[in-house]
Every structure is written in structure tokens, then in C-alpha cells.
Write a protein that holds these residues in place. Structure first.
Motif, PDB file in Angstrom:
ATOM      1  N   LYS A   1       0.825  -1.217   0.000  1.00 48.94           N
ATOM      2  CA  LYS A   1       0.000   0.000   0.000  1.00 48.94           C
ATOM      3  C   LYS A   1       0.857   1.264   0.000  1.00 48.94           C
ATOM      4  CE  LYS A   1      -4.373  -1.520   1.303  1.00 48.94           C
ATOM      5  NZ  LYS A   1      -4.291  -2.470   0.221  1.00 48.94           N
TER       6      LYS A   1
ATOM      7  N   ASP B   1      -3.846   5.077  -5.861  1.00 48.33           N
ATOM      8  CA  ASP B   1      -4.365   5.209  -4.503  1.00 48.33           C
ATOM      9  C   ASP B   1      -5.634   4.361  -4.389  1.00 48.33           C
ATOM     10  OD1 ASP B   1      -5.771   6.109  -2.268  1.00 48.33           O
ATOM     11  OD2 ASP B   1      -6.267   8.035  -3.193  1.00 48.33           O
ATOM     12  N   ASP B   2      -5.593   3.404  -3.451  1.00 46.69           N
ATOM     13  CA  ASP B   2      -6.700   2.468  -3.258  1.00 46.69           C
ATOM     14  C   ASP B   2      -8.050   3.131  -3.025  1.00 46.69           C
ATOM     15  OD1 ASP B   2      -5.294   0.204  -3.520  1.00 46.69           O
ATOM     16  OD2 ASP B   2      -5.377  -0.391  -1.411  1.00 46.69           O
ATOM     17  N   ILE B   3      -8.034   4.184  -2.234  1.00 47.09           N
ATOM     18  CA  ILE B   3      -9.314   4.789  -1.851  1.00 47.09           C
ATOM     19  C   ILE B   3     -10.033   5.349  -3.084  1.00 47.09           C
ATOM     20  CG2 ILE B   3     -10.441   6.567  -0.444  1.00 47.09           C
ATOM     21  CD1 ILE B   3      -8.242   6.227   1.616  1.00 47.09           C
ATOM     22  N   SER B   4      -9.296   5.999  -3.939  1.00 45.69           N
ATOM     23  CA  SER B   4      -9.937   6.543  -5.150  1.00 45.69           C
ATOM     24  C   SER B   4     -10.515   5.428  -5.999  1.00 45.69           C
ATOM     25  CB  SER B   4      -8.942   7.331  -6.004  1.00 45.69           C
ATOM     26  OG  SER B   4      -8.162   8.155  -5.203  1.00 45.69           O
TER      27      SER B   4
ATOM     28  N   THR C   1     -11.586   2.496  -4.977  1.00 43.07           N
ATOM     29  CA  THR C   1     -12.793   1.973  -4.325  1.00 43.07           C
ATOM     30  C   THR C   1     -13.973   2.929  -4.500  1.00 43.07           C
ATOM     31  OG1 THR C   1     -11.505   0.744  -2.716  1.00 43.07           O
ATOM     32  CG2 THR C   1     -13.775   1.241  -2.114  1.00 43.07           C
ATOM     33  N   LEU C   2     -13.697   4.216  -4.381  1.00 45.79           N
ATOM     34  CA  LEU C   2     -14.808   5.181  -4.459  1.00 45.79           C
ATOM     35  C   LEU C   2     -15.427   5.229  -5.862  1.00 45.79           C
ATOM     36  CD1 LEU C   2     -13.617   8.035  -2.065  1.00 45.79           C
ATOM     37  CD2 LEU C   2     -15.460   6.374  -1.691  1.00 45.79           C
TER      38      LEU C   2
ATOM     39  N   ASN D   1     -16.491   2.727  -7.106  1.00 43.94           N
ATOM     40  CA  ASN D   1     -17.571   1.738  -6.958  1.00 43.94           C
ATOM     41  C   ASN D   1     -18.554   2.132  -5.851  1.00 43.94           C
ATOM     42  OD1 ASN D   1     -16.419   0.035  -8.942  1.00 43.94           O
ATOM     43  ND2 ASN D   1     -14.887  -0.556  -7.430  1.00 43.94           N
ATOM     44  N   GLU D   2     -18.683   3.398  -5.649  1.00 41.96           N
ATOM     45  CA  GLU D   2     -19.547   3.928  -4.593  1.00 41.96           C
ATOM     46  C   GLU D   2     -20.956   3.344  -4.672  1.00 41.96           C
ATOM     47  OE1 GLU D   2     -21.288   6.281  -1.698  1.00 41.96           O
ATOM     48  OE2 GLU D   2     -22.048   6.247  -3.765  1.00 41.96           O
TER      49      GLU D   2
ATOM     50  N   ARG E   1     -12.039  14.212   2.715  1.00 43.15           N
ATOM     51  CA  ARG E   1     -13.062  13.158   2.803  1.00 43.15           C
ATOM     52  C   ARG E   1     -13.628  13.053   4.211  1.00 43.15           C
ATOM     53  NH1 ARG E   1      -8.955   9.507  -0.454  1.00 43.15           N
ATOM     54  NH2 ARG E   1      -9.771   9.833  -2.552  1.00 43.15           N
TER      55      ARG E   1
ATOM     56  N   HIS F   1      -8.679   3.806   4.601  1.00 42.83           N
ATOM     57  CA  HIS F   1      -9.578   3.269   3.576  1.00 42.83           C
ATOM     58  C   HIS F   1     -10.956   2.941   4.165  1.00 42.83           C
ATOM     59  CE1 HIS F   1     -11.068   0.674   0.369  1.00 42.83           C
ATOM     60  NE2 HIS F   1     -10.099   1.125  -0.395  1.00 42.83           N
TER      61      HIS F   1
ATOM     62  N   THR G   1     -14.440   4.645   3.208  1.00 45.82           N
ATOM     63  CA  THR G   1     -15.330   3.866   2.338  1.00 45.82           C
ATOM     64  C   THR G   1     -16.142   2.779   3.059  1.00 45.82           C
ATOM     65  OG1 THR G   1     -13.744   2.093   1.847  1.00 45.82           O
ATOM     66  CG2 THR G   1     -13.575   4.094   0.511  1.00 45.82           C
TER      67      THR G   1
END
Ligand code: SF4
Lengths: 197, 477
Positions: free
Chosen positions: A107, A168-171, A173-174, A176-177, B49, B151, B155
Motif C-alpha cells: 500500500k 491510490d486504493d481509496i480513489s 474503491t470510491l 464503486n460507490e 473526505r 480506507h 469507504t
């Protein structure tokens, strides 16, 4: 996250198994609230010993850590990854990593490479004999190369893609909101809540 | 084909599954503490966020908190700054926080179950490897790093590759004086600190079914010491009875619906595990560690092993290093090892049952001369319960120190530390070099062995204590 494609550097052979995260970065360093400034805490207890490999002048500036099996066992502290990176390591090679450590490293763009112990042995021999010997870790070709050694390694395609592109993982994942909202809408009412909303 | 418990819980939390990608899992409960969260909150701030699900998030203070003078400002400025950072982050983002002084404050893995937030079939994460503790309820619970904390905050999900499953079947009766701690130490010594790597362990069998929730938590807690991602135990009537009536337990119709679901949470008879280990409970004995990782253990009746007896070169080297660090010689009986400090506490053995077990043994006896015994409840509420039962007095009368809740000497981030060269018998979970203080030497033990050791001054089991009592004239025990 910084992308990782290919790296070539000198190595630190660390002939120890079961190097736990308390050894990589002792607990008192965990009071810091930043992601940087952990370099002096890396292997702090061992570095007090003048003969410890990291203290050898010819190892200064080395960027590839070649470690024994079960590297990174113990706590979930990501500080262990930050300490290795703050010190200057770009990649760690071992025959076996602890799961959480490995997840944390990927990560943060610290490539953890799993090779068979006999290849790790060969890398130890090479870099102990010649501290100037360089190791190349090529993520595009999924290959580790050094004098007389070429070894393929595996990394799942998704993790590799994220590393190669520094994503960046979070972007991700988001993106797939909608899936998350759909899931949330059908969660049963008996599931626990920490507060009323 | 049937599914394992872990597979069922996993499948119920898949938000998105796509070829060539890790599954995206929904997280039911996110526990936070001061050490692994500051950089995650910073990340949220930088990206602008919010926390997605404040109602599934809860924080407490444990790793840094002092166990004495908790009403005074914290002496160590760095620890204080870290706690203040958590308080500010929780206030800024709206996260429920139980601070030092609050009755729900304590070690994060004691607090979740105690509030009834840890429930069967949930996914539980925390920036702490001993999150595996919550698996005792049939939850899928695992430790995560700070990037993953961020994370989940952003999310309420995590992308994860599904681990393999390993059944650890323990049948038979545990002999007297053999506890859940001895069982898990024996399991780790058997499979090694890397033996569970890549697996979710499921503990099952008649010996496991007989255990209380607290004992089950002790076992799941240490799954990570075998390298496993998580440990689980199928929920049963013992589990339901523990949860019922707690602050966050489901109520009324929700309770019935929840229990109906919970009852489906067991591995199917035809489920296949990727690996299986079988252990005969009757063969076990009180177990202690002699080395510097939790896999370096032996029955208390054994001797310190000879490193030369290890075939594997790296294990031999590790054993040599460990003996050197621990100041032990091969062949020395473990019972002869004298200790300076006894620590009863931590998320492994800091719950009320553990304190009762230790109190029963030290009650009416004295801690040996020159030995310091520290008793630290896992949470403020456990501490209160112990006080209401008079356990604090039992400990104090025996000459032990009764402290306030927190992680304390489990990892020595607060002032409770071993001095260099000092030796402890500790009910915690890690005997790593320097874990309890720079140069400190740790032997992992059960609360019962800890208490007997405190009284006799050397590693000992309650049985040794009865023998010692028998040699003492009546009335002066
Ligand atoms: S008690 Fe020890 S193992 Fe448990 S959370 Fe605290 S420091 Fe970690």
C-alpha cells in the motif's frame, strides 16, 4: 503512492528469521503522529551494536533489504514500512513475509518480493562477499537479477498494476460507490451500531 | 460443496466481486485507538473526505494511557500529544470516543465485546493485529495497517484477497490447571509463528465448545502469533448468552432475527478446509515460553531446549539468539527460572475471569520478596467489576499493585516497563525482544501460572503452590 517499476541498488543481507515489527521499529517510536522521521528508529536496538550489518560503512546507501524468512511478523504497525522507506529501502526480499506487513508495504509502494530460500541464500552469499554488488528488482518483468542470479517472482496482477501505476486504493474503491450504497441499503437492521444516527 | 464458517461470513460481506480483482468487503465495525489512526485522519483531511459511517466506528484510548494518577495530566509529552491528537480527530470528524477516565475506556479488544458491539457474522477491523480476538464470537476480525484504517474510514470497505482456511480441532478434556492460554501457546509452538500464514484459523472440537467466551477470546487473540490473518470459533449458546442484554445487543424482533442468522454460522459438515491440525486436549499441560517469539515455548515441566537439537539452520540460530537475549542456558529446568516482575493484564488475559483466576491463587498468600506483581484490568469496566468483587483488595493484600485499565506493560508505551535485563512472567501475547521495555525478558504464561509464579518467585503452576503449602505449617499460608 509512489509508483514502482524497476529498481537497482546495493543490498543489506539480513541473516535473521522472524524479524518482528517490534525489532523493525520499537513501540516508543509509535507515538509520532506523522508518516516520516522514523529512519533513526529502524532496527534501533540492533543498531546499538557496532557490528550490526546496517552499521557497516560499506552498506551506507543500500536500498535493497534481503531478509530471512517470516519477516515483519507481529503487530500491524505500518510504521515498520515507513521506517524502512524513511531509511531509504525501496524493496525487501524474503522467502516469507507476515501477511499484514506485506499488505502494508504494497500500500505504500515498498515492494516486498517473495523468492525461494535458496535464491535468498544465493543473494546473501553474493552481497556478503561483495558489498558493491547490485540487485535489480524489475516489477515489469517480475524478475530479480544480480550477478549470476535471475529469478522470477510472483505478485498478483491487481497489486502489480496498482504498484506500477502508483494508484491510490481509496480513489479506486470510491469509483464503486454505487455498489457500496446498494450493499448498505440491504444490510439487516439487527447489525450493531456504535451510535444512533 | 459446503462452506466453512469463514467463507460464509466472507460471502455475506462482498460488496463487489470482479475477475482479477480482490473482493471488496463491507466492514461492520471499525475500532480505533490513538497509535495507528493519526496518519489516517490526516489522509482524510488532505483529501477532504468525511468518515463514511460514524455509526459503525468507535474509538478508545489504550496503548499510551498511564495506569496510575489518571486524573493528572499525562507526564510523557509525546504520549499526551498522541492522545490529544485522537481527541481532536474524533471531535473534528464526529467519532464516538471513550477517553481515559470514561467507564468504557480500555484495551480496544476488551471494549468491543464488552459493549456487545462484537457480534457473530460481522466483519470487525482495527489498526491492531490482535483484532483477531473478536473472532471468538464467530466474527471475521483482523488487524489492518494505517492505510487500510484510512480506507475503511473513507469507504467502510476493504479490498481483500480471500485467505485459505485451516481447521484446528481440539477434542477431549483439558486437564486441571490447563487453560485456554496454555492451549494456544501449545498450538503456536506446534505450527510455528508462520504456520497460520495466509489462513483464517477455525478452532473447533469438543474442548473448544466447552470454553467460556473469555477463554475463546484468549485463543483467538493469539491467532496472529501463529501468523494467521484471523481466528474464528462458531457461535453457540455460550456466545448468545454472553451478548444478550449488553448495551449494543439487538433487541426484541431484531434479537430473534439475529439469533436465527447466527445459528447458521458454522462450517458445513462437508466443508473442506485447506489444512487441518488435530490436538488432543488431554495431552496438554501448563505451557510457558522460553524464547523471543511466541512459538518458542514448552511445557512448564520441561527444560530450556538445546539449540543444537534444531535441524533447521535458521531455527537453530534463532534459538541461540533467543537464549543469549533471555540469559538462559540449554538444559536449565523452566521451573528454576526466577522472575522480577509478574504482569497480569492485556487483551489476551485482562478480562474479569482472568483476574478472578489470578486472585483465587494469590488470595491469602504473599507475592514473593523482590517480585513486583502488576495487575492491570483490560478495561475500566473490568476494573470496576473486580473492585465490586473485592479482587483489588485480594491483590493488594498479597502485595500486588492494582492499576487502572490499559495496554500497560504488554508493550510498555506508557511508564509500565521492564528495566534492561529484568525478567517477567506475563499474561500478554508477545515475548519479542524489548517488547516490555528495552532489554526486558518476557515469559508468556496463563493468569494461573502468573499468579503461582508471583508467589513462589520462579516459574510455577498452581500445583507447585499446593505442594509448597503442604510443606508449610498449617495456618501460616
Ligand atoms: S493489550 Fe497489548 S496486544 Fe492488546 S492491544 Fe494493547 S498492546 Fe496490543
Amino acid at each position: 503512492m509512489e509508483a514502482f517499476t524497476k529498481h537497482t541498488g546495493r543490498a543489506v543481507p539480513l541473516r535473521r528469521s522472524n524479524v518482528d515489527t517490534d525489532q523493525i521499529i520499537p513501540a516508543h517510536w509509535l507515538k509520532k503522529v506523522t508518516r516520516d522521521g522514523f529512519e533513526d528508529g529502524l532496527f534501533e536496538a540492533w543498531r546499538k551494536d557496532a557490528s550490526f550489518i546496517l552499521n557497516q560503512p560499506e552498506r551506507a546507501g543500500a536500498t535493497v533489504l534481503v531478509a530471512g524468512p517470516d519477516f515483519g511478523t507481529g503487530s500491524s504497525r505500518e510504521h515498520a514500512v515507513w521506517a524502512l522507506q524513511n531509511y531509504g529501502f525501496k524493496t525487501v526480499i524474503s522467502s516469507r513475509f507476515a501477511d499484514i506487513f506485506r499488505g502494508n508495504s504494497l500500500k505504500n509502494g515498498l515492494l516486498t518480493v517473495v523468492l525461494e530460500q535458496k535464491i535468498v541464500d544465493a543473494l546473501w552469499e553474493l552481497t556478503e562477499k561483495d558489498p558493491q554488488a547490485e540487485i535489480t528488482v524489475d516489477l515489469e518483468a517480475r524478475e530479480v537479477r544480480a550477478e549470476g542470479i535471475t529469478a522470477a517472482f510472483e505478485l498478483d496482477e491487481n497489486a502489480r498494476w496498482r504498484l506500477l501505476n502508483g494508484l491510490d486504493d481509496i480513489s479506486i474503491t470510491l469509483q464503486n460507490e454505487a455498489d457500496i450504497s446498494t450493499y448498505e441499503a440491504k444490510r439487516p437492521s439487527y447489525k450493531p451500531r456504535t451510535v444512533q444516527v | 460443496m459446503g462452506r466453512t464458517l469463514a467463507e460464509k461470513v466472507w460471502d455475506d460481506h462482498v460488496v463487489r466481486r470482479a475477475e482479477g480483482e480482490p473482493d471488496l468487503l463491507f466492514i461492520d465495525l471499525h475500532l480505533l485507538h490513538e497509535v495507528t489512526s493519526p496518519q489516517a485522519f490526516d489522509g482524510l483531511r488532505q483529501a477532504g473526505r468525511p468518515v463514511r459511517r460514524l455509526d459503525l466506528t468507535i474509538a478508545t484510548e489504550d496503548h499510551n494511557t498511564p495506569t496510575l494518577d489518571i486524573d493528572k495530566p499525562i507526564a510523557d509529552p509525546v504520549s499526551r500529544a498522541q492522545l490529544e491528537t485522537l481527541r481532536k480527530n474524533c471531535a473534528d470528524f464526529g467519532v464516538r470516543l471513550h477517553s481515559l477516565g470514561d467507564v468504557e475506556q480500555g484495551v480496544v479488544h476488551v471494549v468491543g465485546p464488552q459493549l456487545g458491539l462484537t457480534q457473530p457474522g460481522t466483519t470487525v477491523v482495527c489498526g491492531d493485529s490482535h483484532t483477531s480476538t473478536h473472532g471468538a464470537f464467530g466474527a471475521l476480525a483482523f488487524g489492518i495497517g494505517t492505510s487500510q484504517v484510512e480506507h475503511v474510514l473513507a469507504t467502510q470497505t476493504l479490498p481483500l484477497a480471500r485467505p485459505k482456511t485451516m481447521a484446528i480441532t481440539v477434542d477431549g478434556e483439558l486437564p486441571e490447571d490447563v487453560t485456554a492460554k496454555d492451549l494456544i501457546l501449545a498450538i503456536i509452538t506446534k505450527i510455528g509463528t508462520g504456520g497460520g500464514q495466509g489462513y483464517i484459523l477455525e478452532y473447533r472440537g469438543s474442548a473448544i465448545e466447552k470454553l467460556s467466551m473469555e477463554a475463546r477470546m484468549t485463543i483467538c487473540n493469539m491467532s496472529i502469533e501463529a501468523g494467521a490473518r484471523a481466528g474464528m470459533i462458531a457461535p453457540d449458546e455460550t456466545t448468545f448468552a454472553y451478548i444478550e442484554g449488553r448495551a449494543h445487543a439487538p433487541q426484541g424482533e431484531d434479537w430473534d432475527a439475529a439469533v436465527a442468522y447466527w445459528k447458521t454460522l458454522k462450517s458445513d459438515d462437508d466443508a473442506e478446509f485447506d489444512a487441518e491440525v488435530v490436538i488432543d486436549a488431554a495431552s496438554l499441560a501448563p505451557f510457558v515460553t522460553w524464547g523471543t517469539n511466541p512459538g518458542q515455548g514448552a511445557p512448564l515441566s520441561a527444560a530450556v531446549p538445546d539449540p543444537a537439537s534444531y535441524e533447521d539452520a535458521s531455527e537453530r540460530y534463532a534459538a541461540e539468539k533467543a537464549l543469549e537475549y533471555m540469559g538462559l542456558t540449554a538444559g536449565q529446568p523452566l521451573r528454576d527460572i526466577r522472575v522480577d516482575t509478574v504482569f497480569v493484564g492485556s487483551c489476551t488475559n485482562g478480562r474479569i475471569e482472568d483476574l478472578r483466576a489470578a486472585a483465587e491463587i494469590v488470595g491469602g498468600r504473599k507475592v514473593a520478596d523482590g517480585v513486583r506483581m502488576l495487575v492491570v484490568p483490560g478495561s475500566a469496566r473490568v476494573g470496576l467489576q473486580a473492585v465490586s468483587e473485592g479482587l483489588d483488595l485480594v491483590f493488594k493484600e498479597a502485595g500486588a499493585e492494582w492499576r487502572h485499565a490499559g495496554c500497560s506493560m504488554c508493550l510498555g508505551m506508557n511508564p509500565d516497563q521492564l528495566a534492561p535485563g529484568e525478567r517477567s512472567a506475563s499474561t500478554s501475547n508477545r515475548n519479542f525482544e524489548g517488547r516490555q521495555g528495552k532489554g526486558g525478558r518476557t515469559h508468556l504464561v496463563s493468569p494461573q501460572v502468573a499468579a503461582a509464579t508471583a508467589v513462589l518467585g520462579h516459574l510455577a503452576s498452581p500445583a507447585d503452590l499446593s505442594e509448597a503449602d503442604a510443606r508449610t505449617p498449617a495456618g501460616v499460608r
